[in-house]
Motif scaffolding. Structure first.
Motif, PDB file in Angstrom:
ATOM      1  N   LEU A   1       0.853  -1.189   0.000  1.00 51.39           N
ATOM      2  CA  LEU A   1       0.000   0.000   0.000  1.00 51.39           C
ATOM      3  C   LEU A   1       0.887   1.237   0.000  1.00 51.39           C
ATOM      4  O   LEU A   1       1.832   1.327   0.784  1.00 51.39           O
TER       5      LEU A   1
ATOM      6  N   ASP B   1      -4.380   5.038   1.598  1.00 47.90           N
ATOM      7  CA  ASP B   1      -4.177   3.660   2.044  1.00 47.90           C
ATOM      8  C   ASP B   1      -3.237   3.552   3.240  1.00 47.90           C
ATOM      9  O   ASP B   1      -3.391   2.668   4.082  1.00 47.90           O
TER      10      ASP B   1
ATOM     11  N   PRO C   1      -4.427   5.058   7.607  1.00 53.88           N
ATOM     12  CA  PRO C   1      -4.880   4.304   8.785  1.00 53.88           C
ATOM     13  C   PRO C   1      -3.763   3.564   9.517  1.00 53.88           C
ATOM     14  O   PRO C   1      -3.964   3.119  10.637  1.00 53.88           O
ATOM     15  N   TYR C   2      -2.601   3.434   8.889  1.00 53.48           N
ATOM     16  CA  TYR C   2      -1.465   2.789   9.564  1.00 53.48           C
ATOM     17  C   TYR C   2      -0.503   3.824  10.146  1.00 53.48           C
ATOM     18  O   TYR C   2       0.620   3.498  10.512  1.00 53.48           O
ATOM     19  N   SER C   3      -0.961   5.076  10.208  1.00 58.75           N
ATOM     20  CA  SER C   3      -0.079   6.114  10.724  1.00 58.75           C
ATOM     21  C   SER C   3      -0.140   6.194  12.246  1.00 58.75           C
ATOM     22  O   SER C   3       0.580   6.954  12.854  1.00 58.75           O
TER      23      SER C   3
ATOM     24  N   LEU D   1       2.250  -6.203   3.456  1.00 51.66           N
ATOM     25  CA  LEU D   1       1.599  -7.286   4.198  1.00 51.66           C
ATOM     26  C   LEU D   1       2.075  -8.641   3.690  1.00 51.66           C
ATOM     27  O   LEU D   1       1.503  -9.218   2.770  1.00 51.66           O
TER      28      LEU D   1
ATOM     29  N   ARG E   1       4.074  -4.718  12.769  1.00 50.36           N
ATOM     30  CA  ARG E   1       2.793  -4.350  13.385  1.00 50.36           C
ATOM     31  C   ARG E   1       1.842  -5.533  13.329  1.00 50.36           C
ATOM     32  O   ARG E   1       1.781  -6.252  12.335  1.00 50.36           O
TER      33      ARG E   1
ATOM     34  N   ALA F   1      -2.147  -5.957  15.207  1.00 53.93           N
ATOM     35  CA  ALA F   1      -3.433  -5.282  15.055  1.00 53.93           C
ATOM     36  C   ALA F   1      -3.351  -3.798  15.397  1.00 53.93           C
ATOM     37  O   ALA F   1      -4.329  -3.084  15.277  1.00 53.93           O
ATOM     38  N   GLY F   2      -2.191  -3.330  15.841  1.00 54.87           N
ATOM     39  CA  GLY F   2      -2.071  -1.910  16.163  1.00 54.87           C
ATOM     40  C   GLY F   2      -2.896  -1.513  17.369  1.00 54.87           C
ATOM     41  O   GLY F   2      -3.476  -0.437  17.403  1.00 54.87           O
TER      42      GLY F   2
ATOM     43  N   THR G   1      -0.914  -9.373   9.829  1.00 51.74           N
ATOM     44  CA  THR G   1      -2.262  -9.924  10.042  1.00 51.74           C
ATOM     45  C   THR G   1      -2.691 -10.923   8.974  1.00 51.74           C
ATOM     46  O   THR G   1      -3.773 -11.490   9.074  1.00 51.74           O
TER      47      THR G   1
END
Lengths: 470, 382
Positions: A31, A36, A39-41, A57, A81, A83-84, A103
């Motif tokens: 991503l 995209d 949300p992983y920030s 991933l 990472r 589930a964060g 994940t």
């Protein structure tokens, strides 16, 4: 910010690196766009956010290995990472680079009733592991509040604690062996299926709680226990949290090591009740949730002693859960304490100070005094049985200098915990959030050793740079 | 360790760019609702789209992070992920039921779509449906031709009013007839209009609220709906005391006054009680907390079989099956597998869109299961 000051730092990834990553994991598992990666920030830690350059991933150990080899070769930061859901900003990519999300690795490879162990991939959630083991009458004991969300790999990387710590210990007590990939790409297997195995340094324990700074965990072998025949829970109400703390000290002096001793102050009780509607006493100064498991006779005796102790210390009332469903509802409500507190204000700053058990009541009093002095609203809950407190300051950032007052209060709370022989974090980890307090806890010599250990595992310094050992 | 790490009283590190970002707000979202999420992730295990993708951006927590980026100006509405995710969310609100912080995700989604689906960004099907259900006379004619319950003129204040539902009266006209047999004293007021639920979930929440108010004025007193989605939306707008889903209406009426319940015969298949599963309406279950009533009613006429996925969205979700056909089918598949494995004879639906989605899934999977609305099942027992 200090994290930016040294070591590898990714500019945007060059096209060849992107092409290599896509070749390794497939196009759809890399991503790159703003939307995209946004949300992983962040993870579950407030006030920390940093945009990674890419989110990758992988699905297999060899994919993990290929990504890490590439990253080391090109000096690109990699932040592993699950589930964060961690609460220490341990998975925030402060220096950009790649967030490696595990994940997709969700196989439960084995549950062995004969050997009392399970072998799982890192992306399995704690609850999935526990539920699958329970089908064979086995207990996976570690029980972090985020169990339905958090992954086993994340639990191991952060050495998650939880509600059963007093009797059963924490994640590290159940990790028998690991498969992990070094930042330079080698795949190592530490420990294994044996309870007794002293061949070499205990790298399993070193990696457990290493917060993604030494290696990427790709398989976990955990110990299971036979499922206790029964588990029961009761609730005692007190006028104050320190009264509840005194009851906890009394229970332990009685010679009991029960499975559960959790307490919540009045603010937490009300926040939890707003969500769970269990009919808790909203007027009480504090609630103590006590419970035990084992044979029916042992549990009955244990709960009887705990109820008597609570009454002796001056409990306003003591009730027993009528059945399993009611017990489970109480425990579930307790696990929701932190997010339920978010009802009170936009920002919920949670800490994790931990003191020796006999000091609980004193620590609670000190937290209250410090909060009052700095005029902050602090709600406290925690795993009273193992001295692990979660003082939580809630505030609205629009409210003037409240954030600075919260910072000052936490500084004093950490100092008070260490003064009483405790620590800055019992179970949430250091991450970026508590990095500033680590040296005070460990001292300069140990900090230097951490850095040498980090360099031995990760010569290019690519793995979760700026966190532990940097 | 570098930087301020040497002091035991180091400040809590500032979020990079936090002060600048916090200064700008686009005003798309209610700030109190948007700030309530603390990103704990408790919503992840119950989100049907996260279960499919395992990607953070298709989870409730990830979508709220996207909404915040939109609100704070880090992303604009042309961002392809924002466009995609605003549509990929089912709007089932399962996340709300497990959220300890009490985040009103459904409200955030409405505000997001109101903004995201303006003008050229409106998905064509959503726009067409929003326009279509506004044409009340056409719907009334459609319903009439297909044999929905006849309207009975002006509403009488003391009688319960049966809502016909814009889609249901044309697609499943037998449902309103069955409802009338079970509630013989109900009237069916003319010119009911649309409740607005479809609009609210498709980027037109302001218009929707006005439609709901108008419908409430046209039908003073108790309104009974055979559609869980309409019932939940109307109850939210007009009050749950006035608006009842047909299952909850029947159960409370029959429990309060057992004489009002018609004799019900057991529904048999091959001489044994029929095996019946209930598939919840998401808005009804997650928005209104109504799910036990339908099961109690089924239990009076057949063998109730609880589907493990009963409370998980079927993928119909308003316009969703048309806008996101692939995800819509993937979300439904576990229910079809369970219906087959549990040997169901009937699958009971509580909402017109669910009925359509379940029926098409059952056809596709060639299952020997009949999909019926709750009142159609009860009618079999009369």
């Amino acid at each position: 910010m200090n994290a930016a000051s040294s070591g590898p730092r990714a500019a945007h990834l060059d096209p060849d690196t992107v092409a290599q990553l896509r070749r390794i994991v497939g196009d759809s598992h890399v991503l790159l766009t703003d939307g995209d990666v946004e949300p992983y920030s962040r993870d579950a830690t407030p006030l920390f956010r940093a945009r990674p350059d890419a989110v990758v991933l992988p699905a297999t150990t060899s994919e993990v290995s290929a990504i890490l080899r590439l990253a080391t070769e090109r000096g690109i930061p990699v932040v592993p990472r699950g589930a964060g859901s961690n609460l220490a900003a341990a998975t925030v990519a402060e220096r950009g680079g790649i967030v490696m999300v595990l994940t997709r690795m969700t196989a439960i490879k084995e549950i062995s009733a004969d050997e009392l162990l399970a072998v799982v991939e890192p992306g399995v959630t704690t609850a999935e592991l526990a539920d699958t083991a329970a089908l064979q009458g086995l207990l996976y004991a570690p029980d972090p509040g985020s169990r339905t969300v958090a992954t086993v790999g994340g639990n191991v990387a952060m050495c998650a604690g939880g509600l059963r710590g007093l009797k059963y210990g924490v994640t590290r007590n159940y990790v028998l062996g690991l498969e992990a990939v070094l930042p330079t790409g080698e795949v190592i297997r530490t420990g294994g299926r044996l309870w007794k195995d002293v061949a070499g340094y205990d790298l399993t324990r070193l990696l457990t709680g290493s917060e993604g700074t030494l290696a990427v965990i790709t398989e976990v072998t955990v110990a299971l226990l036979p499922m206790p025949a029964v588990a029961r829970t009761g609730v005692a109400y007190f006028d104050s949290l320190s009264d509840a703390g005194r009851a906890v000290a009394g229970v332990i002096r009685d010679g009991l090591v029960p499975a559960t001793l959790e307490f919540l102050d009045n603010r937490c009780v009300n926040a939890v009740e707003d969500f769970a509607h269990l009919g808790l006493d909203r007027q009480a100064g504090a609630l103590l949730l006590f419970g035990d498991d084992g044979t029916p006779e042992a549990v009955e005796r244990s709960l009887g002693i705990m109820a008597a102790t609570c009454e002796r210390v001056g409990a306003r009332g003591v009730t027993m859960a009528r059945d399993v469903a009611e017990s489970e509802a109480l425990l579930t409500a307790r696990r929701c304490s932190l997010p339920a507190l978010a009802r009170l204000a936009p920002i919920t700053l949670l800490e994790d100070a931990t003191v020796p058990r006999p000091k609980i009541a004193e620590m609670v009093d000190r937290i209250e005094a410090i909060s009052a002095r700095h005029q902050v609203v602090c709600a406290t809950f925690g795993h009273a049985g193992d001295g692990n407190l979660h003082p939580t300051i809630v505030f609205d950032p629009a409210d003037g200098d409240v954030r600075h007052r919260a910072e000052a209060a936490f500084g004093e709370i950490f100092a008070a915990a260490m003064d009483l022989g405790g620590t800055i974090t019992g179970e949430h980890g250091v991450g970026a959030a508590k990095r500033g307090y680590l040296q005070a806890r460990l001292g300069a010599d140990q900090m230097a050793l951490l850095r040498r250990l980090k360099a031995a595992f990760d010569p290019a310094g690519i793995l979760n740079p700026g966190k532990l050992g940097s | 360790m570098t930087g301020p790490g040497h002091s035991a009283t180091a400040p809590i590190p500032a979020e990079p760019g936090a002060s600048a970002a916090a200064a700008y707000r686009a005003g798309i979202f209610d700030p109190t609702v948007l700030s309530a999420c603390i990103s704990c992730g408790f919503c992840l295990p119950v989100c049907p789209t996260y279960a499919q993708t395992k990607l953070e951006n298709s989870s409730p927590r990830g979508r709220i992070t996207l909404m915040r980026a939109l609100e704070e100006g880090r992303l604009d509405e042309d961002d392809p992920t924002l466009q995609h995710q605003a549509g990929l969310c089912l709007g089932c609100r399962a996340c709300e039921t497990v959220c300890p912080a009490g985040v009103k995700y459904g409200e955030l989604l409405e505000q997001w779509r109101d903004h995201q689906w303006r003008g050229r960004h409106t998905p064509p099907i959503a726009g067409a449906l929003r326009a279509g259900v506004r044409v009340t006379p056409a719907l009334a004619v459609g319903g009439l031709l297909r044999g929905a319950a006849r309207t009975t003129g002006a509403p009488e204040p003391d009688r319960p009013h049966l809502m016909l539902g814009c889609l249901e009266r044309s697609l499943y006209p037998k449902v309103s007839r069955a409802a009338l047999r079970l509630i013989p004293d109900a009237d069916v007021p003319e010119g009911q209009g649309c409740c607005g639920a479809l609009h609210a979930h498709n980027g037109g929440s302001r218009e929707a609220a006005e439609m709901a108010q108008r419908l409430g004025e046209r039908m003073p007193g108790t309104i009974v709906s055979t559609s869980g989605g309409c019932a939940a939306y109307l109850a939210h707008q007009l009050g749950h005391d006035r608006v009842k889903e047909v299952g909850e209406f029947l159960l409370s009426r029959w429990d309060e006054n057992p004489a009002s319940m018609p004799p019900l015969r057991p529904i048999l298949v091959d001489g044994r009680p029929a095996r019946v599963g209930v598939k919840d309406s998401c808005q009804l279950r997650n928005g209104l907390g109504v799910f036990a009533q339908s099961r109690a009613l089924v239990g009076r006429v057949a063998e109730l079989v609880e589907l493990p996925s009963a409370g998980v969205c079927c993928g119909g979700a308003g316009t969703y099956s048309m806008l996101q056909p692939e995800m819509s089918r993937a979300v439904l598949d576990p229910t079809l597998t369970q219906a087959r494995d549990l040997g169901l004879d009937y699958l009971v639906s509580l909402n017109v869109v669910c009925t359509r989605q379940l029926a098409s899934g059952v056809r596709r999977a060639k299952l020997p299961v009949r999909v019926l609305h709750l009142v159609e099942l009860l009618e079999l027992a009369l």
